[in-house]
Write an enzyme that holds these catalytic residues in place. Structure first.
Site, PDB file in Angstrom:
ATOM      1  N   SER A 116       0.805  -1.229   0.000  1.00 34.64           N
ATOM      2  CA  SER A 116       0.000   0.000   0.000  1.00 34.64           C
ATOM      3  C   SER A 116       0.837   1.278   0.000  1.00 34.64           C
ATOM      4  O   SER A 116       0.308   2.356  -0.251  1.00 34.64           O
ATOM      5  CB  SER A 116      -0.958   0.011   1.198  1.00 34.64           C
ATOM      6  OG  SER A 116      -0.244   0.119   2.409  1.00 34.64           O
ATOM      7  N   LYS A 153       0.385   4.237   7.022  1.00 28.92           N
ATOM      8  CA  LYS A 153      -0.297   5.079   6.028  1.00 28.92           C
ATOM      9  C   LYS A 153       0.099   6.545   6.253  1.00 28.92           C
ATOM     10  O   LYS A 153       0.662   6.900   7.283  1.00 28.92           O
ATOM     11  CB  LYS A 153      -1.827   4.967   6.166  1.00 28.92           C
ATOM     12  CG  LYS A 153      -2.411   3.582   5.877  1.00 28.92           C
ATOM     13  CD  LYS A 153      -2.398   3.221   4.419  1.00 28.92           C
ATOM     14  CE  LYS A 153      -3.077   1.884   4.156  1.00 28.92           C
ATOM     15  NZ  LYS A 153      -2.311   0.729   4.668  1.00 28.92           N
TER      16      LYS A 153
END
EC number: 3.4.21.88
Length: 201
Positions: A116, A153
């Site tokens: 990701s 993230k």
């Protein structure tokens, strides 16, 4: 490393003194705590602990005792349900890296899982150096906990909303609803290690 019961007691005393005072005990303090006749007896036990690799003795200092487990950075694996991220059961060894190489200093390493964050050069299997803090600025790459899952993230706050943004167009942003999930920032990314790193334990 097999310790005698007395050696384990002394090692535990060193650890507790470090936690309470922020510094290791002197030989005199060890002697007093364990009822030894003189500091020499404490010195003998310390030398035995050093020989077994539990501590490092630094000559010329009354408090020159360093725990070996303080060397390097701990690698955090899967995080056990309900446990602090640095709980012993989450650690998968320690690596020979100097925390002060990073700014702010790193407190632990986290093994990256998934793709990701590949657009900022963070790949599956990399070791992310993390500074432990619950404070992060908008736009920083964070290690966040959502219920019992830990994710890496980019943090984005807008209009009272918290979003965790992936750096890969194949992944949708995670919109955090603090009412629905247990959300916490565990740290901020301060560096990345790829390739061979010496393991201490």
């Amino acid at each position: 490393m097999k310790l005698t019961p007395r050696q384990q007691e002394i090692l535990d005393f060193i650890k507790s003194t470090l936690e309470v005072l922020g510094a290791p005990p002197t030989r005199m303090e060890i002697s007093s705590a364990f009822g030894f006749a003189s500091p020499n007896a404490a010195e003998d036990h310390l030398k035995a602990l050093a020989k077994k690799g539990a501590i490092v003795l630094e000559p010329g200092s009354a408090r020159g005792i360093r725990l070996v487990e303080q060397l390097g950075l701990p690698l955090i694996g899967s995080v056990a349900a309900g446990s602090p991220i640095l709980a012993v059961e989450n650690m998968q060894g320690r690596y020979a890296l100097d925390a002060s190489l990073f700014a702010p200093k790193a407190d632990f390493l986290l093994k990256v899982r998934g793709l990701s964050m590949i657009d900022v050069g963070i790949f599956d299997g990399d070791l992310l150096a993390v500074h432990k803090t619950n404070q992060a600025r908008d736009g920083q790459i964070v290690v966040a906990r959502l219920d019992e899952e830990v994710t890496v993230k980019r943090l984005e706050r807008s209009g009272g909303q918290i979003r965790l943004i992936a750096e890969n167009p194949d992944f949708e942003p995670i919109i955090v609803d603090p009412e629905a999930v247990d959300f916490a920032i565990e740290g901020i990314a301060v560096g990345l290690i790829r390739g061979a790193v010496s393991k201490l334990s």
